[in-house]
Scaffold this active site. Structure first.
Site, PDB file in Angstrom:
ATOM      1  N   ILE A  16     -21.540   8.612  -0.771  1.00 24.56           N
ATOM      2  CA  ILE A  16     -21.531   7.669  -1.899  1.00 24.56           C
ATOM      3  C   ILE A  16     -20.179   7.702  -2.618  1.00 24.56           C
ATOM      4  CG2 ILE A  16     -22.691   7.007  -4.049  1.00 24.56           C
ATOM      5  CD1 ILE A  16     -25.224   8.413  -2.914  1.00 24.56           C
ATOM      6  N   ASP A  35     -12.655  17.257  -3.179  1.00 23.23           N
ATOM      7  CA  ASP A  35     -13.787  17.525  -2.277  1.00 23.23           C
ATOM      8  C   ASP A  35     -13.432  18.745  -1.429  1.00 23.23           C
ATOM      9  OD1 ASP A  35     -16.174  15.317  -1.086  1.00 23.23           O
ATOM     10  OD2 ASP A  35     -15.804  17.216  -0.058  1.00 23.23           O
ATOM     11  N   ASN A  36     -14.408  19.607  -1.214  1.00 29.27           N
ATOM     12  CA  ASN A  36     -14.130  20.779  -0.369  1.00 29.27           C
ATOM     13  C   ASN A  36     -14.474  20.523   1.097  1.00 29.27           C
ATOM     14  OD1 ASN A  36     -16.896  20.861  -0.315  1.00 29.27           O
ATOM     15  ND2 ASN A  36     -17.110  22.877  -1.253  1.00 29.27           N
ATOM     16  N   SER A 120     -30.907  11.954  -9.647  1.00 30.22           N
ATOM     17  CA  SER A 120     -31.732  11.549  -8.508  1.00 30.22           C
ATOM     18  C   SER A 120     -33.153  11.223  -8.953  1.00 30.22           C
ATOM     19  CB  SER A 120     -31.774  12.722  -7.524  1.00 30.22           C
ATOM     20  OG  SER A 120     -32.783  12.533  -6.572  1.00 30.22           O
ATOM     21  N   TYR A 144     -33.987  21.210  -5.557  1.00 29.21           N
ATOM     22  CA  TYR A 144     -32.937  20.188  -5.639  1.00 29.21           C
ATOM     23  C   TYR A 144     -33.143  19.304  -6.884  1.00 29.21           C
ATOM     24  CZ  TYR A 144     -30.594  15.734  -4.666  1.00 29.21           C
ATOM     25  OH  TYR A 144     -29.853  14.589  -4.788  1.00 29.21           O
ATOM     26  N   LYS A 148     -30.995  18.853 -10.785  1.00 32.78           N
ATOM     27  CA  LYS A 148     -30.556  17.601 -11.430  1.00 32.78           C
ATOM     28  C   LYS A 148     -31.143  17.504 -12.843  1.00 32.78           C
ATOM     29  CE  LYS A 148     -28.332  16.004  -7.796  1.00 32.78           C
ATOM     30  NZ  LYS A 148     -26.884  15.820  -7.790  1.00 32.78           N
ATOM     31  N   ARG A 223     -40.533   3.828   0.108  1.00 30.40           N
ATOM     32  CA  ARG A 223     -39.396   4.225  -0.728  1.00 30.40           C
ATOM     33  C   ARG A 223     -38.571   2.998  -1.113  1.00 30.40           C
ATOM     34  NH1 ARG A 223     -42.193   7.861  -0.990  1.00 30.40           N
ATOM     35  NH2 ARG A 223     -41.902  10.030  -0.402  1.00 30.40           N
ATOM     36  N   ARG A 284     -45.942  15.843   4.634  1.00 38.13           N
ATOM     37  CA  ARG A 284     -45.125  16.945   4.113  1.00 38.13           C
ATOM     38  C   ARG A 284     -45.556  17.215   2.688  1.00 38.13           C
ATOM     39  NH1 ARG A 284     -38.929  15.456   5.155  1.00 38.13           N
ATOM     40  NH2 ARG A 284     -39.747  13.656   4.041  1.00 38.13           N
ATOM     41  N   GLY A 286     -45.669  17.633  -1.030  1.00 37.99           N
ATOM     42  CA  GLY A 286     -44.830  17.131  -2.107  1.00 37.99           C
ATOM     43  C   GLY A 286     -44.191  15.783  -1.849  1.00 37.99           C
ATOM     44  N   ASP A 287     -44.595  15.084  -0.795  1.00 35.43           N
ATOM     45  CA  ASP A 287     -44.062  13.741  -0.552  1.00 35.43           C
ATOM     46  C   ASP A 287     -44.929  12.718  -1.271  1.00 35.43           C
ATOM     47  OD1 ASP A 287     -41.738  13.411   0.832  1.00 35.43           O
ATOM     48  OD2 ASP A 287     -42.663  13.309   2.812  1.00 35.43           O
TER      49      ASP A 287
HETATM   50  N1  NAD Z   1     -27.846   9.991  -0.795  1.00 35.44           N
HETATM   51  C1  NAD Z   1     -28.884   9.776  -1.625  1.00 35.44           C
HETATM   52  O1  NAD Z   1     -29.867   9.099  -1.257  1.00 35.44           O
HETATM   53  C2  NAD Z   1     -28.861  10.323  -3.027  1.00 35.44           C
HETATM   54  C3  NAD Z   1     -29.931   9.991  -3.882  1.00 35.44           C
HETATM   55  C4  NAD Z   1     -29.912  10.476  -5.180  1.00 35.44           C
HETATM   56  C5  NAD Z   1     -28.853  11.258  -5.619  1.00 35.44           C
HETATM   57  N2  NAD Z   1     -27.838  11.568  -4.778  1.00 35.44           N
HETATM   58  C6  NAD Z   1     -26.734  12.389  -5.291  1.00 35.44           C
HETATM   59  O2  NAD Z   1     -25.525  11.674  -5.098  1.00 35.44           O
HETATM   60  C7  NAD Z   1     -24.443  12.590  -4.886  1.00 35.44           C
HETATM   61  C8  NAD Z   1     -23.695  12.195  -3.631  1.00 35.44           C
HETATM   62  O3  NAD Z   1     -24.590  12.268  -2.530  1.00 35.44           O
HETATM   63  P1  NAD Z   1     -24.163  11.866  -1.043  1.00 35.44           P
HETATM   64  O4  NAD Z   1     -25.366  11.304  -0.384  1.00 35.44           O
HETATM   65  O5  NAD Z   1     -22.912  11.069  -1.074  1.00 35.44           O
HETATM   66  O6  NAD Z   1     -23.914  13.314  -0.417  1.00 35.44           O
HETATM   67  P2  NAD Z   1     -22.672  13.860   0.424  1.00 35.44           P
HETATM   68  O7  NAD Z   1     -23.058  15.204   0.933  1.00 35.44           O
HETATM   69  O8  NAD Z   1     -22.212  12.851   1.416  1.00 35.44           O
HETATM   70  O9  NAD Z   1     -21.549  14.014  -0.697  1.00 35.44           O
HETATM   71  C9  NAD Z   1     -21.394  15.156  -1.491  1.00 35.44           C
HETATM   72  C10 NAD Z   1     -19.926  15.553  -1.433  1.00 35.44           C
HETATM   73  O10 NAD Z   1     -19.701  16.665  -2.279  1.00 35.44           O
HETATM   74  C11 NAD Z   1     -18.852  17.585  -1.601  1.00 35.44           C
HETATM   75  N3  NAD Z   1     -19.093  18.897  -2.199  1.00 35.44           N
HETATM   76  C12 NAD Z   1     -20.249  19.615  -2.243  1.00 35.44           C
HETATM   77  N4  NAD Z   1     -20.074  20.751  -2.931  1.00 35.44           N
HETATM   78  C13 NAD Z   1     -18.778  20.769  -3.348  1.00 35.44           C
HETATM   79  C14 NAD Z   1     -17.987  21.681  -4.109  1.00 35.44           C
HETATM   80  N5  NAD Z   1     -18.501  22.821  -4.568  1.00 35.44           N
HETATM   81  N6  NAD Z   1     -16.705  21.348  -4.377  1.00 35.44           N
HETATM   82  C15 NAD Z   1     -16.179  20.189  -3.922  1.00 35.44           C
HETATM   83  N7  NAD Z   1     -16.864  19.285  -3.179  1.00 35.44           N
HETATM   84  C16 NAD Z   1     -18.150  19.587  -2.899  1.00 35.44           C
HETATM   85  C17 NAD Z   1     -19.233  17.475  -0.146  1.00 35.44           C
HETATM   86  O11 NAD Z   1     -18.219  17.905   0.739  1.00 35.44           O
HETATM   87  C18 NAD Z   1     -19.473  15.957  -0.021  1.00 35.44           C
HETATM   88  O12 NAD Z   1     -18.293  15.265   0.312  1.00 35.44           O
HETATM   89  C19 NAD Z   1     -25.062  13.983  -4.851  1.00 35.44           C
HETATM   90  O13 NAD Z   1     -24.915  14.578  -6.117  1.00 35.44           O
HETATM   91  C20 NAD Z   1     -26.527  13.706  -4.564  1.00 35.44           C
HETATM   92  O14 NAD Z   1     -27.355  14.736  -5.076  1.00 35.44           O
HETATM   93  C21 NAD Z   1     -27.814  11.113  -3.487  1.00 35.44           C
END
Ligand code: NAD
Length: 333
Positions: A16, A35-36, A120, A144, A148, A223, A284, A286-287
């Site tokens: 995202i 980003d790490n 989330s 998780y 949040k 969903r 599952r 909790g779904d």
């Molecule tokens: N994908 C979904 O459906 C969804 C839904 C609700 C919320 N979210 C939230 O949106 C955010 C982005 O999700 P996403 O789907 O893009 O996930 P993603 O895993 O693709 O992106 C997360 C990014 O954070 C980086 N990262 C993690 N820990 C780190 C750290 N300590 N330091 C630096 N970088 C770090 C990862 O390398 C990755 O690039 C997250 O916070 C997730 O909880 C996602």
């Protein structure tokens, strides 16, 4: 001439964050992407100043805030697997909570007062009422979701005590990809149904449908899917809102209608031209049977209107932006 605002995008190499970074740049913002590369991909970051590092590294964060004049932070970085969070909660509380507190504290020390948080739908757990409005009670049922919820609470306290302005955006199921197909990624770490269905096709291994006996049209869970482009526009509107009207807000983001697991599989088959191999498994724990967002607040207060409300576009944009060959060799190797 007014100088453009500079935004720190943590997790900006992820699914995202990478697309939001692109949209921020298109809207005239400067960005610093941190980003790490735990699950993110360096070549997803086309614009902005990229730093490979950990947002929990206080020394590094202090350095970033003193080297760059950051006006606001969009915080995507987190661990995101619900299943893994049950097995290894320590890992989730450390990254999603402790590291985020450290980031917030460093922001405050450096006078950075605007924060948009990737929350989330998982904060709600099993909802009593659907569509789920912001006023619904937050009862997460996995670590998780708990991480949040904890950060949302901290943000409310930090608003009162330190004046930190924030907006927590609770996305439902993120879907889709860059409609212009410029950001192409492997997405091996993505835990959502659509990329999982792609993996089943590419690797010829069945995905598991958890439960076909729910009280829904076809018995499978429903969903609400929200396109990354619409998540991105909500982020920019939420950021602008807290720049103009400091406060502490939250928004649920979805399209307000749901699709069942089987409907998603049918659309994946239609769009890709491939059969999705699947098997039926038990429910599952909790779904919830149905999760649908009530997003009227975002529509009313932010003027946000999702552009993509059809599942075909979401699936096609995901498929067209997924590196298929590499995904295949990685998963089969
Ligand atoms: N994908 C979904 O459906 C969804 C839904 C609700 C919320 N979210 C939230 O949106 C955010 C982005 O999700 P996403 O789907 O893009 O996930 P993603 O895993 O693709 O992106 C997360 C990014 O954070 C980086 N990262 C993690 N820990 C780190 C750290 N300590 N330091 C630096 N970088 C770090 C990862 O390398 C990755 O690039 C997250 O916070 C997730 O909880 C996602």
């Amino acid at each position: 001439m007014q100088k453009s605002k500079k935004i720190l995008v943590t997790g900006g190499a992820g699914y995202i964050g990478a697309y939001v970074n692109k949209l921020l740049q298109l809207e005239g913002y400067d960005t610093v992407v941190l980003d790490n590369l735990y699950s993110g991909e360096r070549n997803s970051v086309h614009k902005g100043f990229f730093i490979e590092g950990d947002f929990g590294d206080e020394f590094l964060m202090n350095q970033i805030f003193s080297d760059h004049r950051i006006d606001g932070v969009m915080h995507f970085a987190a661990y995101t697997s619900v299943g893994e969070s049950y097995l290894n909660p320590m890992k989730y509380y450390a990254n999603n909570v402790s590291n985020t507190i450290s980031l917030l504290n460093t922001m405050i020390k450096n006078g950075v007062n605007h924060f948009v948080f990737s929350s989330s739908a998982a904060v709600f757990g099993i909802p009593l009422v659907c569509p789920i409005k912001e006023s619904a009670v937050m009862m997460p049922i996995n670590p998780y979701g708990e991480t949040k919820k904890i950060i949302e609470k901290i943000l409310r306290d930090y608003r009162t005590a330190y004046g930190l302005s924030s907006s927590s955006l609770r996305y439902f199921n993120a879907a889709g990809g860059d409609p212009a197909e410029e950001i192409i990624a492997k997405r091996t770490h993505v835990h959502n149904l659509i990329p999982i269905a792609f993996r089943s096709i590419l690797n010829n291994t069945p995905l598991t449908i958890y439960g076909t006996d729910y009280e829904t049209n076809d018995g499978t869970c429903i969903r609400d899917y929200i396109h990354v482009h619409d998540i991105a526009t909500a982020h920019i509107l939420a950021l602008e809102q807290i720049f103009e009207n400091p406060g502490c807000t939250d928004y649920n983001l979805g399209i307000g209608k749901g699709f069942s697991v089987k409907e998603v599989i049918d659309v994946v088959e239609k769009v890709t031209g491939h059969v999705v191999p699947y098997q039926i498994g038990p429910r599952r724990q909790g779904d919830p049977p149905i999760l649908i967002a009530g997003s009227e607040k975002a529509q009313k207060n932010l003027g946000w209107n999702p552009l993509y409300t059809d599942l075909e576009s979401m699936v096609a944009h995901t498929w067209n932006t997924t590196v298929r060959e590499e995904l295949f060799s990685e998963l089969s190797g």
